[in-house]
Design a protein around this motif. Sequence first.
Motif, short mmCIF file in Angstrom:
data_model
loop_
_atom_site.label_atom_id
_atom_site.label_comp_id
_atom_site.label_asym_id
_atom_site.label_seq_id
_atom_site.Cartn_x
_atom_site.Cartn_y
_atom_site.Cartn_z
N ALA A 1 69.85 56.34 -25.11
CA ALA A 1 71.30 56.12 -25.02
C ALA A 1 71.64 54.67 -25.36
O ALA A 1 72.56 54.40 -26.12
N ARG A 2 70.90 53.72 -24.80
CA ARG A 2 71.20 52.31 -25.05
C ARG A 2 70.92 51.97 -26.50
O ARG A 2 71.65 51.22 -27.13
N HIS A 3 69.83 52.52 -27.03
CA HIS A 3 69.60 52.44 -28.47
C HIS A 3 69.14 53.81 -28.95
O HIS A 3 68.43 54.52 -28.25
N GLY B 1 73.15 60.05 -11.29
CA GLY B 1 73.60 59.76 -9.92
C GLY B 1 73.34 58.33 -9.48
O GLY B 1 73.64 57.96 -8.35
N ASP B 2 72.79 57.50 -10.39
CA ASP B 2 72.51 56.11 -10.02
C ASP B 2 73.75 55.25 -10.23
O ASP B 2 74.65 55.60 -10.99
N GLU B 3 73.75 54.13 -9.58
CA GLU B 3 74.70 53.05 -9.83
C GLU B 3 76.13 53.54 -10.10
O GLU B 3 76.66 53.34 -11.19
N GLY C 1 67.86 63.99 -9.17
CA GLY C 1 68.83 62.91 -9.10
C GLY C 1 68.14 61.61 -8.73
O GLY C 1 67.11 61.62 -8.04
N TRP C 2 68.69 60.49 -9.21
CA TRP C 2 68.20 59.18 -8.78
C TRP C 2 68.45 59.04 -7.28
O TRP C 2 69.35 59.70 -6.73
N ASP C 3 67.72 58.17 -6.61
CA ASP C 3 67.70 58.21 -5.14
C ASP C 3 69.06 57.96 -4.47
O ASP C 3 69.27 58.37 -3.34
N SER D 1 62.80 58.36 -7.02
CA SER D 1 62.91 57.14 -6.23
C SER D 1 62.69 55.93 -7.12
O SER D 1 61.57 55.66 -7.54
N TRP D 2 63.78 55.20 -7.42
CA TRP D 2 63.65 54.08 -8.36
C TRP D 2 63.94 52.72 -7.75
O TRP D 2 63.39 51.71 -8.14
N ARG D 3 64.85 52.69 -6.72
CA ARG D 3 65.23 51.38 -6.19
C ARG D 3 64.07 50.76 -5.43
O ARG D 3 64.04 49.57 -5.17
N CYS E 1 56.92 50.61 -11.95
CA CYS E 1 57.03 51.64 -12.99
C CYS E 1 58.00 51.32 -14.11
O CYS E 1 58.21 52.15 -14.98
N TYR E 2 58.60 50.10 -14.12
CA TYR E 2 59.61 49.82 -15.14
C TYR E 2 59.02 49.12 -16.35
O TYR E 2 58.74 47.93 -16.35
N LEU E 3 58.86 49.91 -17.39
CA LEU E 3 58.16 49.44 -18.58
C LEU E 3 59.07 48.55 -19.45
O LEU E 3 58.63 48.04 -20.47
N ASP E 4 60.34 48.37 -19.00
CA ASP E 4 61.21 47.44 -19.74
C ASP E 4 61.07 46.02 -19.19
O ASP E 4 61.61 45.07 -19.77
N TYR E 5 60.34 45.86 -18.10
CA TYR E 5 60.15 44.51 -17.52
C TYR E 5 59.13 43.71 -18.33
O TYR E 5 58.30 44.29 -19.05
N LEU F 1 61.15 53.66 -19.50
CA LEU F 1 61.37 52.69 -20.58
C LEU F 1 62.84 52.69 -20.96
O LEU F 1 63.31 53.52 -21.74
N TRP F 2 63.56 51.74 -20.35
CA TRP F 2 64.99 51.54 -20.65
C TRP F 2 65.10 50.65 -21.87
O TRP F 2 64.26 49.76 -22.07
N THR F 3 66.16 50.86 -22.66
CA THR F 3 66.14 50.19 -23.97
C THR F 3 67.35 49.29 -24.24
O THR F 3 67.73 49.10 -25.39
N GLU F 4 67.92 48.72 -23.18
CA GLU F 4 69.00 47.76 -23.43
C GLU F 4 68.56 46.70 -24.44
O GLU F 4 69.32 46.31 -25.32
N TYR F 5 67.34 46.21 -24.27
CA TYR F 5 66.87 45.08 -25.08
C TYR F 5 65.82 45.51 -26.11
O TYR F 5 65.03 44.69 -26.56
#
Length: 542
Positions: free
Chosen positions: A171-173, A335-337, A385-387, A402-404, A427-431, A478-482
């Motif tokens: 979605a982000r890219h 359901g997050d944020e 759903g996200w937590d 469970s992500w937070r 677990c955040y592969l975008d870090y 893997l979030w893709t904002e960047y």
Amino acid sequence: MKLKIFFLSIYFASCSSLFKVSTQPLPLVPLPSEIVSTGAGAFVLTSATKIVLRTNSDEIRKTCDLFLEVINPSTGLNIDYAATSSSPIYVELSSSIAHLEGYNLKVTPQSVTIQAQTAAGVFYAFQTLRQLLPPEIESRSVVAGVAWRIPEIEINDEPRFSYRGLLLDVARHFFSINEIKRYIDLMALHKFNHLQLHLTDDQGWRIEIKRYPRLHTVGGWRRETLIGHLDDLPHQFDGVRHGGYYTQEELKDIVRYAADRHITIVPEINMPGHSTAMLAAYPEFSCLDTTFTTAGYWGILPNVLCPREDTFEFLENILKEVMDIFPGQLIHIGGDECPREQWERSEFCHDLKRRLGLDNFDQLQTWFMRRISDFLQSHGRRAIGWDEVIDGGSVDGAVIMSWRGEQGGILAAQKGHDVIMTPHRFCYLDYYQWHLRNTEPLSIGGFLPLSMVYMYDPIPAELTEEQRKHVLGAQGNLWTEYINNFRHIEYMAYPRACAMAEVTWSPAGQKAYDQFLLRMREYSKRLDIMNVNFARHFLGGR
Ligand code: TNX
């Protein structure tokens, strides 16, 4: 003391003889649960080698075809099927293999035998077999002068968890169908079995919904994208229109492609927050009397869906089409944020909250998610759903991601929910994966080195024996904002996805980071031949 020496010598004997051939550890990733024995001999692929099927299941045949697609281009041996062979690879279904995804693989100088209960088990045996072959097997053209040896070995293998996932944020890219297929190919090699496709967010809507075409024609595009980090002020934009979407046919093709590789696609339609692209297309489903544009920057946006009846009808119609495309049981509903400001400013929401007898807007969100979850259940599906979705109570039957942190998963398991662990710290592969940030491509932030992924255990110590059964597995996100190109996707995902594969597949008791690194050193030759743009820090130097 004598006993201690006895056990120590067994330990060292097993280390040297079972886990290693000569002095090299076997480059298997993820590590199989049991290496029963090894020998000095080898089975060698030749033009006499044939697959001998001892079953007439079409699914097994398909699984074998995929193995042949790996080994024939590089060996040039044109291996196929035969009723008998002097150099056989036997494939048989056997009910003696206890685990649905498990297998037994026996390699002797005379033959290879694969036994499994299902096609998935056979598929995983082939991935192991592939990793036992020289890395040149991954070449897409004939490699001369290689002895295609598979070392003598017996392996009994099964996964630790039934959910072994990665998330890809398209979605982000936007990433092409072929790039998603490549992501799936690499997942399959590492025995992952779920790919969560993050299909919708503030910055883009990527799935064709026939009933609401503006979702992809309007929500699928944004005017421009932020340059640099969100924290860098003033914000600058590239002025380049960005977007794209997948047709339903393309998505069905992805579903089939993944299914052939024993991977289930989990589609995510995010709600009630992260919905700016949806609202850019259909602003009538917000609580405000205004219009929206698909976002070109990141963060938590205030725009949310209004919990009115017509919004639920809209969402249900979308989900009906989603269910037609994706046959898997699990549908992610986000359901997050979900910021509360727009609900707080809405008379309708206050009134609804009162009518439902709710104390706060956390409960209103949980009520929202419960309605969607019930709708999916009435169609034989299960919501994830996200937590945040249980901040205001339970959502019966839903799986909680469970992500937070781990706390959401712990609480959920204690309440009797099934959970998938994906705490961002592990677990955040975008870090960032390396401490020298200025030598790395720009990232959202955070710090998640390979070792930390590897060390993660999805079973929180706080859970009782009974509650632990609710932990279905874990996922790397893997979030893709960047991240706006696929080489960069590979760089962020690998080698950390290899560690995640091991976290979700291999027995907890066999974890040893130094051994993993030794295997990875050898294994990385395979990734190189596959032209994977993996991050090389673990090799020492770049
Ligand atoms: C939080 S994880 C988000 C995503 C972002 C991610 C960036 C989650 C459920 N929400 O929308 O992309 O952080 O790391």
